[in-house]
Design a protein around this motif. Structure first.
Motif, PDB file in Angstrom:
ATOM      1  N   LEU A  36       0.829  -1.200   0.000  1.00 28.68           N
ATOM      2  CA  LEU A  36       0.000   0.000   0.000  1.00 28.68           C
ATOM      3  C   LEU A  36       0.867   1.255   0.000  1.00 28.68           C
ATOM      4  N   ASP A  37       1.934   1.229   0.786  1.00 26.70           N
ATOM      5  CA  ASP A  37       2.860   2.370   0.808  1.00 26.70           C
ATOM      6  C   ASP A  37       3.506   2.562  -0.557  1.00 26.70           C
ATOM      7  N   GLN A  38       3.893   1.450  -1.182  1.00 23.87           N
ATOM      8  CA  GLN A  38       4.516   1.530  -2.509  1.00 23.87           C
ATOM      9  C   GLN A  38       3.549   2.131  -3.509  1.00 23.87           C
ATOM     10  N   ARG A  39       2.303   1.696  -3.432  1.00 24.92           N
ATOM     11  CA  ARG A  39       1.307   2.221  -4.361  1.00 24.92           C
ATOM     12  C   ARG A  39       1.057   3.706  -4.118  1.00 24.92           C
ATOM     13  N   ALA A  40       1.055   4.118  -2.835  1.00 28.05           N
ATOM     14  CA  ALA A  40       0.863   5.532  -2.525  1.00 28.05           C
ATOM     15  C   ALA A  40       1.984   6.380  -3.109  1.00 28.05           C
ATOM     16  N   ARG A  41       3.173   5.761  -3.216  1.00 26.70           N
ATOM     17  CA  ARG A  41       4.316   6.465  -3.819  1.00 26.70           C
ATOM     18  C   ARG A  41       4.341   6.292  -5.328  1.00 26.70           C
ATOM     19  N   ARG A  42       3.309   5.642  -5.865  1.00 28.89           N
ATOM     20  CA  ARG A  42       3.183   5.394  -7.301  1.00 28.89           C
ATOM     21  C   ARG A  42       4.357   4.581  -7.848  1.00 28.89           C
ATOM     22  N   MET A  43       4.829   3.652  -7.050  1.00 27.22           N
ATOM     23  CA  MET A  43       5.891   2.763  -7.519  1.00 27.22           C
ATOM     24  C   MET A  43       5.315   1.788  -8.546  1.00 27.22           C
TER      25      MET A  43
END
Length: 285
Positions: free
Chosen positions: A73-80
């Protein structure tokens, strides 16, 4: 939560009566115009099943999956990018999330294929899976999806938010269930299906519908699109399973990353296959 259009969900399974299998919903038999006889409540899981599900969510494997989910979820929030996220070694980050299972396991009921086809005596819904709240050390919340496996229960996926638990808590004198094809949540009270969110109100109206009227409604929506139908055989999105939802070509905003088990999660240094799942249209009311 923000309102978003629906998109195809991953194939889901319903809770089997015995351990060892995860059952897909299959096409039932019967007439959509069956007599309006009392409709039974869905078969509830046993206390032992609920206890095993809660234990599975709080096991080392369950906590590990939850930790990885929160990192994703954190990665997605950073648009990784998804491929980059899948290659990243997130072992230490997942451990730092220190997720904990919170509360009891709750059965999540979903629209029944037998009810859609009008099979006599069928309940409107059946258990799709068991849900357990998971909370990370930094306050992220999710639901662990637990299903029976060959050797007991296991967490097979995670979903952001706690809608399943919120709507289930509103069951009052009946039980709550979802019609995931349109992201609707209802509760059954006596012989009526009552809406719990905006999608359900758009479906059955502010004051709900009788069970007979709702049966006719979902028969018209889905009876010709269930597994085994000509719709499925024509390869139009693989058919519709009431527990998973209709396929749609419409654009949608993903609501969560579902990190599944049983072949969905990849082994290795932080590698994971990530499946996008749609955002729910509305929060609990």
């Amino acid at each position: 939560m923000k309102k978003n259009s629906r998109r195809v969900l991953t194939a889901a399974t319903s809770l089997a009566a015995g351990a060892g299998v995860s059952l897909a919903l299959f096409l039932g038999t019967g007439s959509a115009h069956a007599a309006d006889l009392p409709v039974p409540a869905p078969t509830a899981p046993s206390a032992a099943d609920l206890a095993q599900a809660a234990h599975a969510a709080d096991s080392a494997a369950g906590r590990s999956m939850a930790g990885r989910f929160f990192v994703h979820l954190d990665q997605r929030a950073r648009r990784m990018p998804v491929d980059q996220a899948a290659r990243a070694d997130i072992t230490s980050q997942a451990k730092a999330k220190a997720p904990e299972a919170s509360g009891d396991a709750v059965p999540v009921y979903s629209l029944s294929a037998d009810f859609v086809t009008g099979r006599a005596g069928s309940a409107p819904a059946q258990v799709a899976y068991l849900a357990v709240r998971s909370v990370s050390a930094d306050g992220q919340r999710a639901v662990a999806r637990v299903e029976p496996q060959q050797h007991g229960f296991a967490v097979v996926g995670m979903a952001q938010g706690t809608d399943e638990l919120s709507y289930t808590a509103q069951a009052k004198d009946g039980y709550a269930f979802t019609e995931p094809q349109i992201n609707a949540w209802y509760r059954v009270s006596g012989q009526r299906v009552l809406p719990l969110n905006a999608a359900a109100r758009a479906s059955v109206g502010e004051h709900g519908a009788s069970l007979a009227a709702y049966r006719q409604l979902v028969h018209e929506r889905y009876a010709d699109k269930l597994p085994g139908s000509a719709y499925q055989r024509s390869h139009k999105f693989g058919g519709v399973t009431p527990a998973t939802g209709t396929a749609s070509a419409d654009a949608a905003t993903p609501r969560a990353l579902l990190v599944g088990g049983g072949g969905v999660a990849a082994a290795g240094a932080g590698a994971a296959l990530i499946t996008l799942v749609t955002r729910r249209r509305g929060g609990a009311v």
